[in-house]
Design a protein around this motif. Structure first.
Motif, PDB file in Angstrom:
ATOM      1  N   ALA A  46      38.806  37.061  56.346  1.00 40.50           N
ATOM      2  CA  ALA A  46      38.530  35.927  56.812  1.00 40.50           C
ATOM      3  C   ALA A  46      37.369  35.415  56.573  1.00 40.50           C
ATOM      4  O   ALA A  46      37.165  34.021  56.556  1.00 40.50           O
ATOM      5  CB  ALA A  46      38.481  36.344  58.308  1.00 40.50           C
ATOM      6  N   LYS A  47      36.240  36.200  56.164  1.00 44.89           N
ATOM      7  CA  LYS A  47      34.677  35.715  55.666  1.00 44.89           C
ATOM      8  C   LYS A  47      35.192  34.773  54.554  1.00 44.89           C
ATOM      9  O   LYS A  47      34.428  33.725  54.534  1.00 44.89           O
ATOM     10  CB  LYS A  47      33.984  36.696  55.409  1.00 44.89           C
ATOM     11  N   VAL A  69      24.709  33.128  43.847  1.00 46.54           N
ATOM     12  CA  VAL A  69      25.639  34.083  43.547  1.00 46.54           C
ATOM     13  C   VAL A  69      25.485  35.102  42.364  1.00 46.54           C
ATOM     14  O   VAL A  69      25.426  36.295  42.626  1.00 46.54           O
ATOM     15  CB  VAL A  69      27.036  33.544  43.548  1.00 46.54           C
ATOM     16  N   ARG A  70      24.738  34.611  41.392  1.00 52.41           N
ATOM     17  CA  ARG A  70      24.093  35.181  40.421  1.00 52.41           C
ATOM     18  C   ARG A  70      23.016  36.228  40.949  1.00 52.41           C
ATOM     19  O   ARG A  70      22.816  37.547  40.279  1.00 52.41           O
ATOM     20  CB  ARG A  70      23.517  34.385  39.291  1.00 52.41           C
ATOM     21  N   SER A  71      22.031  35.864  41.799  1.00 53.36           N
ATOM     22  CA  SER A  71      21.198  36.582  42.359  1.00 53.36           C
ATOM     23  C   SER A  71      21.848  37.831  43.092  1.00 53.36           C
ATOM     24  O   SER A  71      21.231  38.858  43.018  1.00 53.36           O
ATOM     25  CB  SER A  71      20.143  35.877  43.279  1.00 53.36           C
ATOM     26  N   LYS A  72      22.823  37.451  43.743  1.00 61.26           N
ATOM     27  CA  LYS A  72      23.388  38.583  44.643  1.00 61.26           C
ATOM     28  C   LYS A  72      24.171  39.597  43.718  1.00 61.26           C
ATOM     29  O   LYS A  72      24.041  40.572  43.786  1.00 61.26           O
ATOM     30  CB  LYS A  72      24.473  38.018  45.351  1.00 61.26           C
ATOM     31  N   TYR A 224      38.363  42.905  44.692  1.00 57.65           N
ATOM     32  CA  TYR A 224      38.189  41.731  45.565  1.00 57.65           C
ATOM     33  C   TYR A 224      39.157  40.840  46.052  1.00 57.65           C
ATOM     34  O   TYR A 224      39.051  40.040  46.850  1.00 57.65           O
ATOM     35  CB  TYR A 224      36.773  40.733  45.166  1.00 57.65           C
ATOM     36  N   GLY A 225      40.232  40.792  45.269  1.00 57.88           N
ATOM     37  CA  GLY A 225      41.502  39.942  45.443  1.00 57.88           C
ATOM     38  C   GLY A 225      41.318  38.418  45.423  1.00 57.88           C
ATOM     39  O   GLY A 225      41.883  37.906  46.125  1.00 57.88           O
ATOM     40  N   LEU A 226      40.558  38.150  44.419  1.00 59.94           N
ATOM     41  CA  LEU A 226      40.493  36.392  44.158  1.00 59.94           C
ATOM     42  C   LEU A 226      41.043  36.190  42.783  1.00 59.94           C
ATOM     43  O   LEU A 226      40.406  35.241  42.247  1.00 59.94           O
ATOM     44  CB  LEU A 226      38.849  36.205  44.405  1.00 59.94           C
ATOM     45  N   ALA A 227      42.105  36.547  42.473  1.00 59.87           N
ATOM     46  CA  ALA A 227      42.808  36.284  40.955  1.00 59.87           C
ATOM     47  C   ALA A 227      42.777  34.649  41.055  1.00 59.87           C
ATOM     48  O   ALA A 227      42.726  33.958  39.867  1.00 59.87           O
ATOM     49  CB  ALA A 227      43.937  36.765  40.757  1.00 59.87           C
ATOM     50  N   GLY A 228      43.395  34.042  42.110  1.00 58.23           N
ATOM     51  CA  GLY A 228      43.815  32.583  41.929  1.00 58.23           C
ATOM     52  C   GLY A 228      42.288  31.680  42.132  1.00 58.23           C
ATOM     53  O   GLY A 228      42.477  30.553  41.787  1.00 58.23           O
ATOM     54  N   MET A 229      41.187  32.315  42.391  1.00 55.18           N
ATOM     55  CA  MET A 229      39.985  31.765  42.738  1.00 55.18           C
ATOM     56  C   MET A 229      39.337  31.355  41.118  1.00 55.18           C
ATOM     57  O   MET A 229      38.632  30.639  41.069  1.00 55.18           O
ATOM     58  CB  MET A 229      39.358  32.425  43.400  1.00 55.18           C
ATOM     59  N   ARG A 230      39.695  32.652  40.251  1.00 51.05           N
ATOM     60  CA  ARG A 230      38.924  32.406  38.889  1.00 51.05           C
ATOM     61  C   ARG A 230      37.433  32.704  39.053  1.00 51.05           C
ATOM     62  O   ARG A 230      36.876  31.686  38.934  1.00 51.05           O
ATOM     63  CB  ARG A 230      39.393  31.150  38.289  1.00 51.05           C
ATOM     64  N   ALA A 261      33.281  33.740  46.068  1.00 48.11           N
ATOM     65  CA  ALA A 261      32.477  34.702  45.429  1.00 48.11           C
ATOM     66  C   ALA A 261      31.519  35.568  45.798  1.00 48.11           C
ATOM     67  O   ALA A 261      31.460  36.587  46.426  1.00 48.11           O
ATOM     68  CB  ALA A 261      32.390  34.553  43.865  1.00 48.11           C
ATOM     69  N   LEU A 262      30.528  34.594  46.473  1.00 52.22           N
ATOM     70  CA  LEU A 262      29.440  35.192  47.236  1.00 52.22           C
ATOM     71  C   LEU A 262      29.771  35.705  48.400  1.00 52.22           C
ATOM     72  O   LEU A 262      29.598  36.947  48.831  1.00 52.22           O
ATOM     73  CB  LEU A 262      28.288  33.870  47.612  1.00 52.22           C
ATOM     74  N   ALA A 263      30.882  34.960  49.407  1.00 50.13           N
ATOM     75  CA  ALA A 263      31.280  35.848  50.628  1.00 50.13           C
ATOM     76  C   ALA A 263      31.985  37.075  50.477  1.00 50.13           C
ATOM     77  O   ALA A 263      31.749  37.754  51.103  1.00 50.13           O
ATOM     78  CB  ALA A 263      32.158  34.601  50.998  1.00 50.13           C
ATOM     79  N   ALA A 264      32.739  37.174  49.243  1.00 49.43           N
ATOM     80  CA  ALA A 264      33.468  38.330  48.896  1.00 49.43           C
ATOM     81  C   ALA A 264      32.579  39.477  48.512  1.00 49.43           C
ATOM     82  O   ALA A 264      32.603  40.527  49.100  1.00 49.43           O
ATOM     83  CB  ALA A 264      34.409  38.134  47.912  1.00 49.43           C
ATOM     84  N   LEU A 265      31.380  39.166  47.866  1.00 44.55           N
ATOM     85  CA  LEU A 265      30.443  40.262  47.356  1.00 44.55           C
ATOM     86  C   LEU A 265      29.499  40.669  48.593  1.00 44.55           C
ATOM     87  O   LEU A 265      29.069  41.842  48.865  1.00 44.55           O
ATOM     88  CB  LEU A 265      29.455  39.489  46.164  1.00 44.55           C
ATOM     89  N   GLU A 266      29.481  39.653  49.606  1.00 43.21           N
ATOM     90  CA  GLU A 266      28.591  40.324  50.861  1.00 43.21           C
ATOM     91  C   GLU A 266      29.772  41.086  51.913  1.00 43.21           C
ATOM     92  O   GLU A 266      29.251  41.569  52.776  1.00 43.21           O
ATOM     93  CB  GLU A 266      28.264  39.112  51.705  1.00 43.21           C
ATOM     94  N   ASP A 267      31.002  40.664  51.671  1.00 41.57           N
ATOM     95  CA  ASP A 267      31.810  41.335  52.691  1.00 41.57           C
ATOM     96  C   ASP A 267      32.211  42.671  52.166  1.00 41.57           C
ATOM     97  O   ASP A 267      33.251  43.056  51.728  1.00 41.57           O
ATOM     98  CB  ASP A 267      33.131  40.452  52.653  1.00 41.57           C
ATOM     99  N   ILE A 268      31.361  43.603  52.371  1.00 44.55           N
ATOM    100  CA  ILE A 268      31.274  45.052  52.101  1.00 44.55           C
ATOM    101  C   ILE A 268      32.576  45.678  52.588  1.00 44.55           C
ATOM    102  O   ILE A 268      33.494  46.499  52.030  1.00 44.55           O
ATOM    103  CB  ILE A 268      30.068  45.823  52.218  1.00 44.55           C
ATOM    104  N   GLU A 269      32.642  45.535  54.080  1.00 41.61           N
ATOM    105  CA  GLU A 269      33.645  45.691  54.677  1.00 41.61           C
ATOM    106  C   GLU A 269      35.156  45.608  53.986  1.00 41.61           C
ATOM    107  O   GLU A 269      36.132  46.456  53.902  1.00 41.61           O
ATOM    108  CB  GLU A 269      33.700  45.606  56.068  1.00 41.61           C
TER     109      GLU A 269
END
Ligand SMILES: Cc1ncc(COP(=O)(O)O)c(C=O)c1O
Length: 365
Positions: A46-47, A69-72, A224-230, A261-269
């Motif tokens: 959802a995030k 996102v690069r910093s993250k 992370y499940g974002l294949a279509g996002m590239r 990508a940033l949202a996915a990297l922050e979404d540890i859960e």
């Protein structure tokens, strides 16, 4: 007047567009179960979907260079900062950018086979020469062969690439073998597309502090499940990342992918849930198919499993065709080590995995 064909550079001439037949099929027939392309069966969290919506509303604006996102990414990997990180449209574009910076016509890329096909595609389009070093097939395992990789080096070698864990064999190379390749000084790409399934402790990112020639690549297409996002990235020494980044297309990563990508990297859960689901289901499938006589299951640290059914006397292509008639797309593998029983499965949903096990057992019964 010369024909248009005569204007093409010779190494591009005649190469067809890459079309992934099974992905085309899956989009044409969405009722089929996609268990062939190492995608994640779970939709974005959802995030992540919220970020996609939010930045979708700003799609009239050009993206920046992705500093946030690069910093993250640098922080997650214990690196100094964004200067150690280059981002791309999937890791496929990251490979392309790296290859273009090192490889001239006639120069060599060493890959360890069987492996992912993109290294060959990007090498060919640059007029490079691909050198394939086979893994050793022994004791029902595919083993990395570092000595053979080192022996394949010539004065034309410009890149060595090893996927870790490897696709399709699903295993990791021994940690001590990486330094042997890194010590050569040749640009060495460690493709960690699937490393999050086993955890970042398995990453070789520590090597880049010691070896400027080592580059680590990752992607958000898998765990992370974002294949279509590239969205993919490379990690490396700041000097090397800086130089390779000079070859990037301006605005190569769009606003939506970089913030998703940033949202996915922050979404540890979100990541933990996906990894736990994957590893549970891999164990289920490995177990459920382990007792078929003459059948070899390659234990996987990723989201796909390789099988060699040659010992059953049945061909891998026939298995794939049989299962496809039941609505499930798997991945055939070419003949390897003189045997044609090979095929690969990508994890699906819980229900899909059970359907697949039933169909596979019916084929070998
Ligand atoms: C080993 C390996 N590396 C990289 C990728 C490329 O992923 P992407 O371009 O989606 O980041 C894949 C995709 O299947 C893969 O198997």
């Amino acid at each position: 007047m010369k024909a248009i064909q005569d204007y093409f550079v010779p190494w591009v001439k005649g190469i067809p567009m890459y079309v992934s037949g099974h992905i085309e099929l899956a989009w044409r027939q969405p009722e089929l179960h996609r268990m062939m392309s190492n995608e994640n069966p779970n939709p974005p969290s959802a995030k992540v979907q919220e970020a996609i919506q939010k930045y979708g509303a700003m799609a009239n604006r050009y993206p920046d260079q992705g500093l946030v996102v690069r910093s993250k990414i640098a922080e997650i990997n214990g690196l100094d900062g964004p200067k150690n990180v280059m981002i791309g449209n999937g890791s496929s574009e990251v490979f392309d950018n790296i290859f273009r910076c090192f490889l001239q016509v006639g120069e060599e890329v060493i890959q360890h086979t069987p492996c992912f096909g993109i290294y060959k595609l990007r090498c060919n389009i640059l007029g490079g020469k691909l050198v394939s070093v086979p893994m050793i097939y022994a004791d029902k395992e595919l083993k990395f062969n570092v000595d053979a990789i080192l022996a394949a080096i010539t004065d034309k070698t410009k890149i060595i690439v090893v996927a870790n864990p490897n696709n399709p064999s699903g295993n990791f190379m021994n940690a001590e073998d990486f330094a042997k390749i890194a010590e050569t000084g040749i640009p060495f790409i460690v493709d960690e597309a699937y490393v999050e399934f086993a955890g970042l402790e398995k990453s070789q990112v520590g090597l880049i502090k010691k070896y400027k020639n080592v580059l680590i690549t990752r992607t958000l297409s898998k765990a992370y499940g974002l294949a279509g996002m590239r969205f993919g990235y490379a990690l490396g020494h700041e000097e090397v990342i800086g130089q390779i980044s000079a070859a990037l297309l301006p605005w190569n990563v769009g606003t939506i992918p970089m913030w998703a990508a940033l949202a996915a990297l922050e979404d540890i859960e979100g990541l933990t849930e996906r990894v736990e689901f994957n590893n549970r289901e891999v164990a289920y499938i490995e177990n459920a198919l382990s007792d078929i006589p003459g059948f070899i299951v390659f234990h996987s640290a990723a989201n796909y499993i390789l099988f060699d059914g040659s010992g059953t006397g049945k061909a891998g292509d026939d298995l794939v065709a049989f299962v496809q008639e039941r609505g499930i797309i798997l991945r055939p593998q070419s003949t390897m080590y003189g045997q044609n029983g090979w095929w690969r499965l990508t994890l699906g949903t819980q229900e899909e995995n059970r359907m697949a096990v039933e169909a596979i057992r019916a084929f070998y019964a």
